[in-house]
Write a protein that holds these residues in place. Structure first.
Motif, short mmCIF file in Angstrom:
data_model
loop_
_atom_site.label_atom_id
_atom_site.label_comp_id
_atom_site.label_asym_id
_atom_site.label_seq_id
_atom_site.Cartn_x
_atom_site.Cartn_y
_atom_site.Cartn_z
N LEU B 177 -4.50 -1.81 -1.55
CA LEU B 177 -3.21 -2.28 -1.04
C LEU B 177 -2.62 -3.33 -1.97
O LEU B 177 -1.42 -3.31 -2.28
CB LEU B 177 -3.43 -2.85 0.36
N ILE B 178 -3.48 -4.23 -2.43
CA ILE B 178 -3.01 -5.29 -3.33
C ILE B 178 -2.46 -4.68 -4.62
O ILE B 178 -1.39 -5.04 -5.10
CB ILE B 178 -4.16 -6.27 -3.62
N LYS B 179 -3.22 -3.72 -5.15
CA LYS B 179 -2.78 -3.05 -6.37
C LYS B 179 -1.42 -2.36 -6.15
O LYS B 179 -0.52 -2.45 -6.98
CB LYS B 179 -3.85 -2.00 -6.75
N LEU B 180 -1.32 -1.71 -5.01
CA LEU B 180 -0.10 -0.99 -4.67
C LEU B 180 1.10 -1.93 -4.64
O LEU B 180 2.18 -1.62 -5.16
CB LEU B 180 -0.29 -0.33 -3.31
N LEU B 181 0.90 -3.08 -4.01
CA LEU B 181 2.00 -4.05 -3.90
C LEU B 181 2.45 -4.49 -5.27
O LEU B 181 3.65 -4.67 -5.53
CB LEU B 181 1.55 -5.27 -3.10
N SER B 182 1.49 -4.67 -6.14
CA SER B 182 1.82 -5.13 -7.48
C SER B 182 2.54 -4.05 -8.26
O SER B 182 3.57 -4.29 -8.90
CB SER B 182 0.55 -5.56 -8.18
N VAL B 183 2.02 -2.82 -8.19
CA VAL B 183 2.58 -1.75 -9.00
C VAL B 183 3.93 -1.28 -8.45
O VAL B 183 4.91 -1.16 -9.18
CB VAL B 183 1.60 -0.56 -9.06
N GLU B 184 3.98 -1.05 -7.13
CA GLU B 184 5.19 -0.45 -6.57
C GLU B 184 6.31 -1.45 -6.31
O GLU B 184 7.47 -1.13 -6.45
CB GLU B 184 4.85 0.29 -5.27
N GLU B 185 5.93 -2.64 -5.87
CA GLU B 185 6.97 -3.59 -5.50
C GLU B 185 7.19 -4.65 -6.57
O GLU B 185 8.09 -5.48 -6.46
CB GLU B 185 6.60 -4.28 -4.18
N GLY B 186 6.32 -4.66 -7.56
CA GLY B 186 6.48 -5.65 -8.62
C GLY B 186 6.24 -7.08 -8.18
O GLY B 186 6.79 -8.01 -8.75
N ILE B 187 5.44 -7.24 -7.13
CA ILE B 187 5.16 -8.60 -6.66
C ILE B 187 4.05 -9.21 -7.51
O ILE B 187 3.06 -8.55 -7.80
CB ILE B 187 4.72 -8.56 -5.18
N SER B 188 4.25 -10.46 -7.91
CA SER B 188 3.18 -11.14 -8.62
C SER B 188 2.15 -11.61 -7.60
O SER B 188 2.50 -12.01 -6.50
CB SER B 188 3.72 -12.36 -9.37
N ILE B 189 0.88 -11.55 -7.98
CA ILE B 189 -0.16 -11.90 -7.02
C ILE B 189 -1.18 -12.84 -7.66
O ILE B 189 -1.63 -12.62 -8.79
CB ILE B 189 -0.86 -10.62 -6.51
#
Lengths: 314, 256
Positions: B177-189
């Motif tokens: 899920l974390i990976k997905l958020l970063s890749v799809e939404e471009g959110i920095s984590i």
């Protein structure tokens, strides 16, 4: 802040403990009012209507205690039960750090909690007094005069300030003490201390400092003064002194007379007219101010401690 | 690439103990930065300072261009933070918990309804949303925590030990899920953890923190290269083998 306030209010009204508390208070109050009104009815039937009869509903004791005594004794518990886990429950559930990481000011949390508690108390008292007034009207068939209604309103305000003090105290403990159990016990301990031990203690200390001597009126006066001064440390005493004056227009002072000769007694009863509401308020104003000030101090300390607490420990 | 988090000589002293010691690092736009270190290394303290919940003793930091000391509310409006052991109001439903957070962020109900639905869909809790949180399993709570963070449409998410106490399956789905958020939404984590082998799967870059200071930072490959140069290869380990993050980590702490 309004969001937190709204949630806190909803929490109060939904919680089981509030319901239990409300049931208990309402049951006791109804029972007391009922017995008192029955007594009053049998006592006054046939005679002329006494002035301020309606207020006597609240001040004369039924089976065991009068309603004002009951609130003086039981009110702190209401405040404590509503406040003792305000902050440390959030802390132990991990919701406090979450709350703090939302875009709200830190003081909004504590302000909202305190305000929600006060509003809940106010709603509770208002409905209680209205309910009992209604019951009283039916039971003794007397409608309160404007003067009496105003006195009841002032009484309600004092009661809210009084319970508010205990709420502030409990919230303070919930901030300082990590464990919910310890905070609850500490608040209850303080309550018992000021309710009972200050009363005993003030008499004891007064006897040591100025032993009461039957043959020396000055010493007796001094003794009584010291006892009263120490007793005033306790909010319970402040409250009962203040409310008994408000609720009984014939009481002209919060002090009790130590020595009254037979002639003085006669002359006093000859001029025994009720005080006007404004005058009664004037008599209790210092008491009321002290109560409000105590509440404010409690809140201010809680506020400061909460604002300065390192988040690390949250 | 622009930096979403920048710290400069950030220091926090509790009494006599230095929790964070002249820490300088940056997190770039769109990346997953693994903030690693043993318990008590100062990870949580650093996060608290980045969110403006704790004041640094010295040094400065900028989060999304704002100084957390001066403008904590602006930072908190834009950054989603999931604390370690995320807490919920157990007697409220999952949806009601999210609704509360949305209101705290002053989102109007019309906007928040859609966002809540989206977030619940993303963490696969849509069917459980109307149960009280008290009935949730640990993994579900963790996912609800992530949903809660997503409510405010953050540009940056800070996760403190998001995989703690989860079973292997839960860990995998959380990391995916974390990976997905970063890749799809471009959110920095910014991902904090002491569990290295898990984080190396998803992190673009890592920083290793020990006793308040950063002992290494870079991509895992860079660290592996440096790790070999730093210490002689362990017996039985051929030169040039790619090291796992675990090996790198162990090396750094063996030197202490």
């Amino acid at each position: 802040m309004f969001t937190i306030f709204r949630k806190e209010i909803a929490d109060h009204f939904n919680s089981t403990r509030f319901l239990i508390l409300l049931c208990l208070v309402v049951c006791v109050a109804l029972l007391t009012t009922y017995t008192v009104s029955m007594n009053l009815r049998s006592e006054i039937s046939g005679g002329a209507k006494i002035e301020y009869l309606f207020l006597m509903l609240f001040t004369t004791s039924g089976q065991f205690f009068s309603l004002t005594q009951f609130i003086a004794f039981f009110g702190p518990l209401i405040g404590i039960i509503m406040g003792f886990d305000a902050i440390n429950r959030e802390r132990s559930a991990g919701t406090l750090s979450k709350l703090l990481s939302q875009p709200v000011y830190r003081d909004a949390i504590i302000n909202a909690k305190f305000l929600a508690g006060i509003v809940t108390i106010a709603i509770m008292f208002a409905s209680l007094v209205l309910l009992l007034s209604g019951l009283g009207m039916v039971a003794i068939g007397v409608v309160p005069s404007g003067q009496e209604a105003a006195r009841l309103a002032v009484y309600m305000l004092i009661s809210i300030a009084y319970v508010g003090f205990w709420l502030g105290m409990a919230i303070l403990f919930s901030i300082i003490l990590r464990s919910i159990g310890t905070a609850a016990l500490a608040s209850v301990a303080l309550w018992i201390f000021v309710s009972f031990f200050v009363g005993f203690g003030s008499g004891l200390i007064a006897d040591v400092v100025a032993p009461a001597d039957q043959n020396n009126p000055e010493m007796m006066l001094k003794n009584a003064r010291i006892a009263a001064a120490i007793g005033r440390v306790s909010p319970v005493n402040l409250y009962s002194d203040a409310t008994s004056t408000i609720m009984d227009p014939y009481r002209k002072t919060t002090k009790s007379f130590v020595l009254v000769g037979p002639m003085e007694r006669i002359s006093m009863s000859r001029f025994n007219n009720p005080l006007s509401l404004l005058q009664s308020i004037l008599v209790v104003a210092p008491y009321l101010t002290t109560l409000v000030a105590l509440t404010a101090v409690c809140f201010a300390v809680s506020y400061l401690v909460f604002m300065r607490q390192e988040v690390r420990s949250i | 690439m622009a930096a979403v988090i920048e710290t400069h000589e950030l220091t926090k002293i509790y009494g006599r103990q230095k929790a964070v010691d002249h820490l300088t690092f940056e997190v770039r736009q769109g990346e997953i930065f693994g903030f690693l270190g043993p318990n008590g290394a100062g990870k949580t303290t650093t996060i608290l300072m980045l969110l403006g919940l704790s004041e640094p003793t010295s040094g400065s930091s900028h989060v999304l261009g704002f100084d957390p000391v001066r403008e904590p509310l602006k930072v908190k409006e834009r950054v989603g933070f999931m604390p370690e052991n995320v807490g919920f109001y157990d007697d409220m439903t999952g949806r009601a918990n999210l609704q509360y957070v949305a209101r705290l962020n002053s989102l109007p109900d019309s906007v928040s309804k859609k966002r809540i639905d989206d977030a619940l869909e993303k963490v696969k809790l849509a069917n459980e949303a109307n149960k009280p949180v008290g009935a949730y399993s640990r993994g579900m709570r963790q996912r609800l925590g992530i949903a809660e963070v997503l409510i405010k449409n953050p540009k940056l998410i800070i996760l403190d030990e998001p995989t703690m106490g989860l079973d292997p399956e839960g860990i995998n789905s959380t990391l995916d899920l974390i990976k997905l958020l970063s890749v799809e939404e471009g959110i920095s984590i910014l991902l904090c953890s002491h569990l290295l082998h898990q984080t190396q799967k998803v992190c673009d870059r890592v920083g290793i923190l020990n006793q308040g200071s950063l002992v290494a930072k870079g991509t895992i490959e860079e660290l592996a290269r440096d790790g070999i140069q730093l210490a002689a290869p362990a017996a039985g380990q051929a030169e040039g083998t790619t090291l796992s993050l675990e090996d790198i980590y162990m090396r750094y702490f063996q030197e202490e």
